[in-house]
Design a protein around this motif. Structure first.
Motif, PDB file in Angstrom:
ATOM      1  N   ALA A  38     -37.284  -8.661 -53.245  1.00  0.00           N
ATOM      2  CA  ALA A  38     -38.194  -7.525 -53.014  1.00  0.00           C
ATOM      3  C   ALA A  38     -39.608  -7.814 -53.519  1.00  0.00           C
ATOM      4  N   ARG A  39     -39.733  -8.423 -54.697  1.00  0.00           N
ATOM      5  CA  ARG A  39     -41.082  -8.618 -55.243  1.00  0.00           C
ATOM      6  C   ARG A  39     -41.893  -9.621 -54.435  1.00  0.00           C
ATOM      7  N   PHE A  40     -41.232 -10.421 -53.598  1.00  0.00           N
ATOM      8  CA  PHE A  40     -41.965 -11.375 -52.754  1.00  0.00           C
ATOM      9  C   PHE A  40     -42.211 -10.799 -51.357  1.00  0.00           C
ATOM     10  N   GLY A  41     -41.654  -9.640 -51.065  1.00  0.00           N
ATOM     11  CA  GLY A  41     -41.869  -8.994 -49.767  1.00  0.00           C
ATOM     12  C   GLY A  41     -41.130  -9.681 -48.629  1.00  0.00           C
ATOM     13  N   GLY A  42     -40.174 -10.534 -48.924  1.00  0.00           N
ATOM     14  CA  GLY A  42     -39.408 -11.218 -47.879  1.00  0.00           C
ATOM     15  C   GLY A  42     -38.402 -12.153 -48.531  1.00  0.00           C
ATOM     16  N   VAL A  43     -37.496 -12.720 -47.717  1.00  0.00           N
ATOM     17  CA  VAL A  43     -36.463 -13.602 -48.264  1.00  0.00           C
ATOM     18  C   VAL A  43     -37.071 -14.959 -48.629  1.00  0.00           C
ATOM     19  N   VAL A  44     -36.876 -15.395 -49.862  1.00  0.00           N
ATOM     20  CA  VAL A  44     -37.346 -16.714 -50.309  1.00  0.00           C
ATOM     21  C   VAL A  44     -36.141 -17.668 -50.235  1.00  0.00           C
ATOM     22  N   PRO A  45     -36.183 -18.655 -49.314  1.00  0.00           N
ATOM     23  CA  PRO A  45     -34.992 -19.469 -49.057  1.00  0.00           C
ATOM     24  C   PRO A  45     -34.376 -20.103 -50.307  1.00  0.00           C
ATOM     25  N   GLU A  46     -35.189 -20.669 -51.177  1.00  0.00           N
ATOM     26  CA  GLU A  46     -34.657 -21.350 -52.366  1.00  0.00           C
ATOM     27  C   GLU A  46     -33.939 -20.359 -53.297  1.00  0.00           C
ATOM     28  N   ILE A  47     -34.527 -19.184 -53.428  1.00  0.00           N
ATOM     29  CA  ILE A  47     -33.891 -18.148 -54.268  1.00  0.00           C
ATOM     30  C   ILE A  47     -32.570 -17.711 -53.630  1.00  0.00           C
ATOM     31  N   ALA A  48     -32.568 -17.592 -52.297  1.00  0.00           N
ATOM     32  CA  ALA A  48     -31.341 -17.185 -51.597  1.00  0.00           C
ATOM     33  C   ALA A  48     -30.226 -18.199 -51.848  1.00  0.00           C
ATOM     34  N   SER A  49     -30.539 -19.504 -51.714  1.00  0.00           N
ATOM     35  CA  SER A  49     -29.509 -20.538 -51.905  1.00  0.00           C
ATOM     36  C   SER A  49     -28.945 -20.482 -53.313  1.00  0.00           C
ATOM     37  N   ARG A  50     -29.833 -20.358 -54.301  1.00  0.00           N
ATOM     38  CA  ARG A  50     -29.358 -20.337 -55.700  1.00  0.00           C
ATOM     39  C   ARG A  50     -28.505 -19.106 -55.974  1.00  0.00           C
ATOM     40  N   ALA A  51     -28.880 -17.970 -55.388  1.00  0.00           N
ATOM     41  CA  ALA A  51     -28.087 -16.754 -55.589  1.00  0.00           C
ATOM     42  C   ALA A  51     -26.714 -16.891 -54.913  1.00  0.00           C
ATOM     43  N   HIS A  52     -26.678 -17.540 -53.735  1.00  0.00           N
ATOM     44  CA  HIS A  52     -25.374 -17.772 -53.092  1.00  0.00           C
ATOM     45  C   HIS A  52     -24.472 -18.605 -54.007  1.00  0.00           C
ATOM     46  N   LEU A  53     -25.066 -19.642 -54.630  1.00  0.00           N
ATOM     47  CA  LEU A  53     -24.277 -20.497 -55.529  1.00  0.00           C
ATOM     48  C   LEU A  53     -23.664 -19.680 -56.660  1.00  0.00           C
ATOM     49  N   ARG A  54     -24.464 -18.765 -57.204  1.00  0.00           N
ATOM     50  CA  ARG A  54     -23.969 -17.929 -58.315  1.00  0.00           C
ATOM     51  C   ARG A  54     -22.923 -16.919 -57.851  1.00  0.00           C
ATOM     52  N   ASN A  55     -23.153 -16.336 -56.660  1.00  0.00           N
ATOM     53  CA  ASN A  55     -22.349 -15.176 -56.245  1.00  0.00           C
ATOM     54  C   ASN A  55     -21.095 -15.514 -55.447  1.00  0.00           C
ATOM     55  N   LEU A  56     -21.089 -16.686 -54.795  1.00  0.00           N
ATOM     56  CA  LEU A  56     -20.045 -16.892 -53.784  1.00  0.00           C
ATOM     57  C   LEU A  56     -18.622 -16.848 -54.351  1.00  0.00           C
ATOM     58  N   LEU A  57     -18.363 -17.571 -55.446  1.00  0.00           N
ATOM     59  CA  LEU A  57     -16.978 -17.593 -55.942  1.00  0.00           C
ATOM     60  C   LEU A  57     -16.523 -16.206 -56.406  1.00  0.00           C
ATOM     61  N   PRO A  58     -17.357 -15.458 -57.179  1.00  0.00           N
ATOM     62  CA  PRO A  58     -16.931 -14.084 -57.508  1.00  0.00           C
ATOM     63  C   PRO A  58     -16.707 -13.207 -56.270  1.00  0.00           C
ATOM     64  N   VAL A  59     -17.535 -13.380 -55.247  1.00  0.00           N
ATOM     65  CA  VAL A  59     -17.368 -12.568 -54.023  1.00  0.00           C
ATOM     66  C   VAL A  59     -16.052 -12.933 -53.321  1.00  0.00           C
ATOM     67  N   ILE A  60     -15.735 -14.235 -53.277  1.00  0.00           N
ATOM     68  CA  ILE A  60     -14.458 -14.661 -52.677  1.00  0.00           C
ATOM     69  C   ILE A  60     -13.280 -14.094 -53.480  1.00  0.00           C
ATOM     70  N   ASP A  61     -13.371 -14.187 -54.811  1.00  0.00           N
ATOM     71  CA  ASP A  61     -12.300 -13.637 -55.668  1.00  0.00           C
ATOM     72  C   ASP A  61     -12.093 -12.151 -55.381  1.00  0.00           C
ATOM     73  N   GLU A  62     -13.211 -11.438 -55.272  1.00  0.00           N
ATOM     74  CA  GLU A  62     -13.144  -9.993 -55.026  1.00  0.00           C
ATOM     75  C   GLU A  62     -12.498  -9.705 -53.662  1.00  0.00           C
ATOM     76  N   ALA A  63     -12.892 -10.489 -52.643  1.00  0.00           N
ATOM     77  CA  ALA A  63     -12.322 -10.283 -51.297  1.00  0.00           C
ATOM     78  C   ALA A  63     -10.813 -10.528 -51.317  1.00  0.00           C
ATOM     79  N   LEU A  64     -10.377 -11.589 -52.015  1.00  0.00           N
ATOM     80  CA  LEU A  64      -8.937 -11.882 -52.085  1.00  0.00           C
ATOM     81  C   LEU A  64      -8.203 -10.767 -52.819  1.00  0.00           C
ATOM     82  N   SER A  65      -8.786 -10.337 -53.951  1.00  0.00           N
ATOM     83  CA  SER A  65      -8.049  -9.339 -54.736  1.00  0.00           C
ATOM     84  C   SER A  65      -8.018  -7.988 -54.027  1.00  0.00           C
ATOM     85  N   ARG A  66      -9.119  -7.600 -53.348  1.00  0.00           N
ATOM     86  CA  ARG A  66      -9.068  -6.332 -52.593  1.00  0.00           C
ATOM     87  C   ARG A  66      -8.066  -6.394 -51.455  1.00  0.00           C
TER      88      ARG A  66
END
Ligand code: KG4
Ligand code: ZN
Length: 337
Positions: A38-66
């Motif tokens: 939001a503070r950059f007013g658009g998607v910053v690709p490098e930030i997006a990739s790093r956030a995917h790295l952080r979030n993906l395994l917890p998101v997969i765990d959550e999808a499996l458990s739900r």
């Protein structure tokens, strides 16, 4: 019954879903990164990739458990490998390849744009093909002839900005924040859509092409005057609301007009619409009116399946049935189709 685990990381949503080969969705988890960009007013690709790295395994765990399953119950791994931001796609593709190898199950690569149309099939619970498909998102504005879920022929696309991109850029001009689409729709609610006569590019042209950059510039000039490159965004009030409403009316009229032409040119009587912009209520209402007057059936998914998610990768089931598995060196492909 086979359980599919699907992964989506093409832009700024980290998502995972579990579904069956009967297209029953057992879970659909989406972690949005909106706050980070939001503070950059658009998607910053490098930030997006790093956030995917952080979030993906917890998101997969959550999808499996739900879904009430564990990794050993997964019989196929699906991933959107095209199109999108290459670094962002790579995170999902690498995780999917690793999981498929570790579990000894097939891997299926899914086209994200085709997935947006398949979300209509998913929501309808019945066949929707053949149909005209419109995908309107932050990255794409495209019309297709869809003979079946996997045979999409491009009828036309945008020459410059995508419709969602235009919403985001005009929202930035008006100082409405990010993401622009929903903010602009809220602002437009109190404005007069006829206050400004903005261009409807190509509307009277038979070609199924789009262009939104002239419209964006017209809003900029109406806001600040022609000789001011970019001033402060307008304050809240009727002018800002009128600019938003007139812009939204122009985009919606063009999208609806091109759908009318596509239905008439193809002779098809079904229209399937997907992508983030299809969450827009004015567009939904006008498309419903169009289909009624053309004697066509309209398929638009509920909001949760319009914006990016991994459940729309149920398209993988169609490929899996045909034995169209991805090779172990499946790559992230940033370009469209
Ligand atoms: O499909 P999507 O979630 O991601 C891409 O694949 O791009 O679409 C995101 C786009 C953004 O440009 C966003 O501003 C737009 O969809 N959008 C909307 C609305 N909600 C999201 N545009 C207009 N009205 C909305 N209500
Ligand atoms: Zn999308």
């Amino acid at each position: 019954m086979t359980h599919f685990l699907a992964i989506e990381t093409s832009c700024d949503e980290t998502a995972a879903a579990v579904f069956t080969d009967e297209l029953t969705i057992l879970s659909n988890v989406v972690a949005s990164q909106t706050d980070l960009h939001a503070r950059f007013g658009g998607v910053v690709p490098e930030i997006a990739s790093r956030a995917h790295l952080r979030n993906l395994l917890p998101v997969i765990d959550e999808a499996l458990s739900r879904a009430g399953i564990t990794l050993k119950d997964v019989g196929c791994v699906a991933v959107h490998n095209t199109p999108g931001l290459v670094g962002a796609l790579l995170v999902g593709v690498s995780a999917a390849k690793m999981l498929a190898v570790a579990l000894g199950v097939p891997l299926v690569g899914v086209n994200h744009v085709a997935g947006h149309i398949f979300a209509c099939r998913l929501a309808a619970g019945r066949d929707i093909f053949p149909c005209v498909g419109l995908v309107v998102s932050g990255g794409h504005t495209a019309l297709f002839r869809c003979d079946n879920a996997l045979s999409l022929t491009l009828l036309g696309t945008t020459r410059d900005d995508a419709a969602g991109e235009a919403f985001d850029k005009v929202a930035a001009i008006l100082g409405l924040g990010f993401p622009g689409g929903p903010a602009l729709e809220r602002e437009a609610a109190s404005g007069d859509p006829k206050a400004y006569d903005f261009p409807r590019t190509f509307l009277k042209d038979d070609r199924l092409e789009f262009s939104f950059s002239g419209l964006k510039t017209a809003v900029l000039y109406a806001c600040h005057g022609q000789n001011v490159p970019k001033g402060e965004p307008p304050s809240p009030g009727p002018k800002r609301a009128n600019l938003a409403a007139s812009f939204q009316a122009a985009v919606v009229e063009v999208l609806v007009g091109k759908c009318r032409q596509a239905l008439r040119q193809t002779g098809l009587k079904r229209l399937a619409v997907g992508g983030g912009v299809s969450a827009n209520q004015l567009l939904r209402n006008r498309l419903a009116a169009l289909c009624e007057s053309e004697g066509a059936e309209l398929f638009i998914p509920p909001m949760s399946l319009c914006t990016d998610n991994a459940a729309m990768a149920t398209l993988a089931v169609e490929k899996w049935k045909r034995g169209e598995f991805a090779p172990p060196d499946l790559d992230a492909e940033p370009n469209f189709l």
